[in-house]
Design an enzyme around this catalytic site. Sequence first.
Site, PDB file in Angstrom:
ATOM      1  N   MET A  30       0.851  -1.203   0.000  1.00  0.00           N
ATOM      2  CA  MET A  30       0.000   0.000   0.000  1.00  0.00           C
ATOM      3  C   MET A  30       0.885   1.251   0.000  1.00  0.00           C
ATOM      4  O   MET A  30       0.413   2.351   0.326  1.00  0.00           O
ATOM      5  CB  MET A  30      -0.928  -0.005   1.214  1.00  0.00           C
ATOM      6  CG  MET A  30      -1.891  -1.184   1.195  1.00  0.00           C
ATOM      7  SD  MET A  30      -3.397  -0.901   2.153  1.00  0.00           S
ATOM      8  CE  MET A  30      -2.720  -0.631   3.770  1.00  0.00           C
ATOM      9  N   GLY A  31       2.178   1.094  -0.332  1.00  0.00           N
ATOM     10  CA  GLY A  31       3.063   2.257  -0.398  1.00  0.00           C
ATOM     11  C   GLY A  31       3.544   2.681   0.976  1.00  0.00           C
ATOM     12  O   GLY A  31       3.475   1.911   1.932  1.00  0.00           O
ATOM     13  N   HIS A  34       9.030   1.045   3.405  1.00  0.00           N
ATOM     14  CA  HIS A  34      10.119   0.991   4.376  1.00  0.00           C
ATOM     15  C   HIS A  34      10.922  -0.278   4.123  1.00  0.00           C
ATOM     16  O   HIS A  34      10.638  -1.028   3.166  1.00  0.00           O
ATOM     17  CB  HIS A  34       9.569   1.052   5.811  1.00  0.00           C
ATOM     18  CG  HIS A  34       8.473   0.055   6.087  1.00  0.00           C
ATOM     19  ND1 HIS A  34       8.672  -1.304   6.066  1.00  0.00           N
ATOM     20  CD2 HIS A  34       7.154   0.227   6.365  1.00  0.00           C
ATOM     21  CE1 HIS A  34       7.545  -1.929   6.351  1.00  0.00           C
ATOM     22  NE2 HIS A  34       6.597  -1.017   6.525  1.00  0.00           N
ATOM     23  N   GLY A  36      10.933  -3.079   5.455  1.00  0.00           N
ATOM     24  CA  GLY A  36      10.156  -4.327   5.444  1.00  0.00           C
ATOM     25  C   GLY A  36       9.673  -4.642   4.037  1.00  0.00           C
ATOM     26  O   GLY A  36       9.818  -5.771   3.544  1.00  0.00           O
ATOM     27  N   HIS A  37       9.103  -3.633   3.374  1.00  0.00           N
ATOM     28  CA  HIS A  37       8.660  -3.831   1.988  1.00  0.00           C
ATOM     29  C   HIS A  37       9.848  -4.210   1.091  1.00  0.00           C
ATOM     30  O   HIS A  37       9.744  -5.095   0.237  1.00  0.00           O
ATOM     31  CB  HIS A  37       8.039  -2.545   1.438  1.00  0.00           C
ATOM     32  CG  HIS A  37       6.813  -2.072   2.163  1.00  0.00           C
ATOM     33  ND1 HIS A  37       6.799  -0.952   2.943  1.00  0.00           N
ATOM     34  CD2 HIS A  37       5.551  -2.573   2.193  1.00  0.00           C
ATOM     35  CE1 HIS A  37       5.577  -0.759   3.434  1.00  0.00           C
ATOM     36  NE2 HIS A  37       4.801  -1.735   3.007  1.00  0.00           N
ATOM     37  N   GLN A  61     -10.507  -2.542   2.120  1.00  0.00           N
ATOM     38  CA  GLN A  61     -10.016  -3.221   3.320  1.00  0.00           C
ATOM     39  C   GLN A  61      -9.987  -2.298   4.540  1.00  0.00           C
ATOM     40  O   GLN A  61      -9.520  -2.693   5.606  1.00  0.00           O
ATOM     41  CB  GLN A  61      -8.657  -3.867   3.075  1.00  0.00           C
ATOM     42  CG  GLN A  61      -7.491  -2.916   2.915  1.00  0.00           C
ATOM     43  CD  GLN A  61      -6.239  -3.651   2.469  1.00  0.00           C
ATOM     44  OE1 GLN A  61      -6.154  -4.167   1.361  1.00  0.00           O
ATOM     45  NE2 GLN A  61      -5.243  -3.725   3.344  1.00  0.00           N
ATOM     46  N   GLN A 148       5.401 -11.758   7.114  1.00  0.00           N
ATOM     47  CA  GLN A 148       4.879 -12.499   8.275  1.00  0.00           C
ATOM     48  C   GLN A 148       4.304 -11.536   9.313  1.00  0.00           C
ATOM     49  O   GLN A 148       3.493 -11.924  10.150  1.00  0.00           O
ATOM     50  CB  GLN A 148       6.019 -13.352   8.859  1.00  0.00           C
ATOM     51  CG  GLN A 148       5.634 -14.248  10.015  1.00  0.00           C
ATOM     52  CD  GLN A 148       4.501 -15.202   9.664  1.00  0.00           C
ATOM     53  OE1 GLN A 148       4.498 -15.783   8.583  1.00  0.00           O
ATOM     54  NE2 GLN A 148       3.540 -15.338  10.564  1.00  0.00           N
ATOM     55  N   SER A 185       6.411  -0.531  10.193  1.00  0.00           N
ATOM     56  CA  SER A 185       5.050  -0.416   9.675  1.00  0.00           C
ATOM     57  C   SER A 185       4.872   0.992   9.124  1.00  0.00           C
ATOM     58  O   SER A 185       5.398   1.960   9.690  1.00  0.00           O
ATOM     59  CB  SER A 185       4.038  -0.656  10.804  1.00  0.00           C
ATOM     60  OG  SER A 185       2.757  -0.187  10.407  1.00  0.00           O
ATOM     61  N   ARG A 187       2.376   2.622   9.451  1.00  0.00           N
ATOM     62  CA  ARG A 187       1.604   3.373  10.454  1.00  0.00           C
ATOM     63  C   ARG A 187       2.476   3.878  11.596  1.00  0.00           C
ATOM     64  O   ARG A 187       2.016   4.700  12.391  1.00  0.00           O
ATOM     65  CB  ARG A 187       0.458   2.513  11.007  1.00  0.00           C
ATOM     66  CG  ARG A 187      -0.658   2.282   9.969  1.00  0.00           C
ATOM     67  CD  ARG A 187      -1.883   1.622  10.575  1.00  0.00           C
ATOM     68  NE  ARG A 187      -3.029   1.668   9.696  1.00  0.00           N
ATOM     69  CZ  ARG A 187      -3.397   0.673   8.866  1.00  0.00           C
ATOM     70  NH1 ARG A 187      -2.702  -0.453   8.824  1.00  0.00           N
ATOM     71  NH2 ARG A 187      -4.450   0.803   8.088  1.00  0.00           N
TER      72      ARG A 187
HETATM   73  P1  AMP Z   1       1.384  -2.888   3.491  1.00  0.00           P
HETATM   74  O1  AMP Z   1       1.963  -1.851   2.575  1.00  0.00           O
HETATM   75  O2  AMP Z   1       1.355  -2.474   4.925  1.00  0.00           O
HETATM   76  O3  AMP Z   1       0.087  -3.469   2.985  1.00  0.00           O
HETATM   77  O4  AMP Z   1       2.415  -4.090   3.455  1.00  0.00           O
HETATM   78  C1  AMP Z   1       2.760  -4.698   2.245  1.00  0.00           C
HETATM   79  C2  AMP Z   1       3.496  -5.974   2.548  1.00  0.00           C
HETATM   80  O5  AMP Z   1       4.664  -5.688   3.310  1.00  0.00           O
HETATM   81  C3  AMP Z   1       2.642  -6.946   3.368  1.00  0.00           C
HETATM   82  O6  AMP Z   1       2.829  -8.260   2.872  1.00  0.00           O
HETATM   83  C4  AMP Z   1       3.221  -6.788   4.742  1.00  0.00           C
HETATM   84  O7  AMP Z   1       3.076  -7.942   5.549  1.00  0.00           O
HETATM   85  C5  AMP Z   1       4.684  -6.535   4.440  1.00  0.00           C
HETATM   86  N1  AMP Z   1       5.331  -5.881   5.577  1.00  0.00           N
HETATM   87  C6  AMP Z   1       4.880  -4.792   6.256  1.00  0.00           C
HETATM   88  N2  AMP Z   1       5.694  -4.523   7.291  1.00  0.00           N
HETATM   89  C7  AMP Z   1       6.665  -5.464   7.278  1.00  0.00           C
HETATM   90  C8  AMP Z   1       7.795  -5.728   8.111  1.00  0.00           C
HETATM   91  N3  AMP Z   1       8.085  -4.980   9.163  1.00  0.00           N
HETATM   92  N4  AMP Z   1       8.584  -6.780   7.792  1.00  0.00           N
HETATM   93  C9  AMP Z   1       8.294  -7.570   6.718  1.00  0.00           C
HETATM   94  N5  AMP Z   1       7.245  -7.377   5.897  1.00  0.00           N
HETATM   95  C10 AMP Z   1       6.438  -6.334   6.178  1.00  0.00           C
END
Ligand code: AMP
Length: 283
Positions: A30-31, A34, A36-37, A61, A148, A185, A187
């Site tokens: 969702m952009g 960071h 994690g992405h 969602q 995860q 995150s 957020r």
């Molecule tokens: P989102 O943009 O929040 O919808 O996240 C997109 C993808 O990145 C989803 O599969 C999340 O589970 C993953 N994601 C978000 N935060 C993390 C993180 N800290 N570590 C690993 N993957 C993440």
Amino acid sequence: MLLCLTPAEMQAACRSLRASGRTIGLVPTMGALHAGHLSLVAAAQGQCDIVAASIFVNPTQFGPTEDYAAYPRTFDEDFQKLAAAGVHALFAPSAEGMYPPGTTTSVDPGELGNRLDGASRPGHFRGVATIVARLFHIVQPDRAYFGQKDAAQIAVLRRMVRDLNFPIHLVACPIVREPDGLALSSRNRYLSIDERRRAGVLSRALATAESLAHNGETSAEVLRAALLATLATDPLLRLDYAAVVDPDTLLPLAETSHGALLAVAAWIGGTRLIDNLLLPPRA
Ligand code: AMP
């Protein structure tokens, strides 16, 4: 990096990228990107010839009182990060492009979609399953990469891939964390300095339960009590759930020797944070 703004453009681009048998890995986001992405992008690069990513803040969602309008949108920076990481194709549709008037079909994950986050966010996982199914149809990836961090989302999507016979391998990637343990995150940027300091309590709660498990504790009740005790050290935290569940069904477990998902969700100020830990089966 190729930028596609409509489903038809992305479908055509992926058709030609897939030519001559190249494999495609998809990273849906969702952009507000960071590390994690970017770890999902790196995992896809290690396993696929072509990496496609999507940025779409999916309205279906979000609940009516949730942060859809306020959700961080940082497209220019996200574009630079994905291009620098070597992503081949980025899909960034508009809400109207993905949901033109008259769109009525959705994917219902059933009871599984009402557990953990689904219990406090009614309709959330229907929105997630619907958008991911549509991304799968548009991109037709060989593999799709998810964090995860969103453990209930992984369970819902694994079930969807199985139930709907998607010929796609779903890859769950480890949670990327800040030095104090806080899971990255989009957020987290809502947190004030004080809230950011307090937010470490979620991962500390999981670490406490993990050390009990390492020392042989297998009672879900004891592990859950340990989660709750640590979370209670922040009197301002508002708990959503602290649960010890089966990672596939998301149903509560009595004991954890066959493996377990320890999952927590809580509000720190106005921000809802989630975190979790997978306990492997005991040998
Ligand atoms: P989102 O943009 O929040 O919808 O996240 C997109 C993808 O990145 C989803 O599969 C999340 O589970 C993953 N994601 C978000 N935060 C993390 C993180 N800290 N570590 C690993 N993957 C993440």
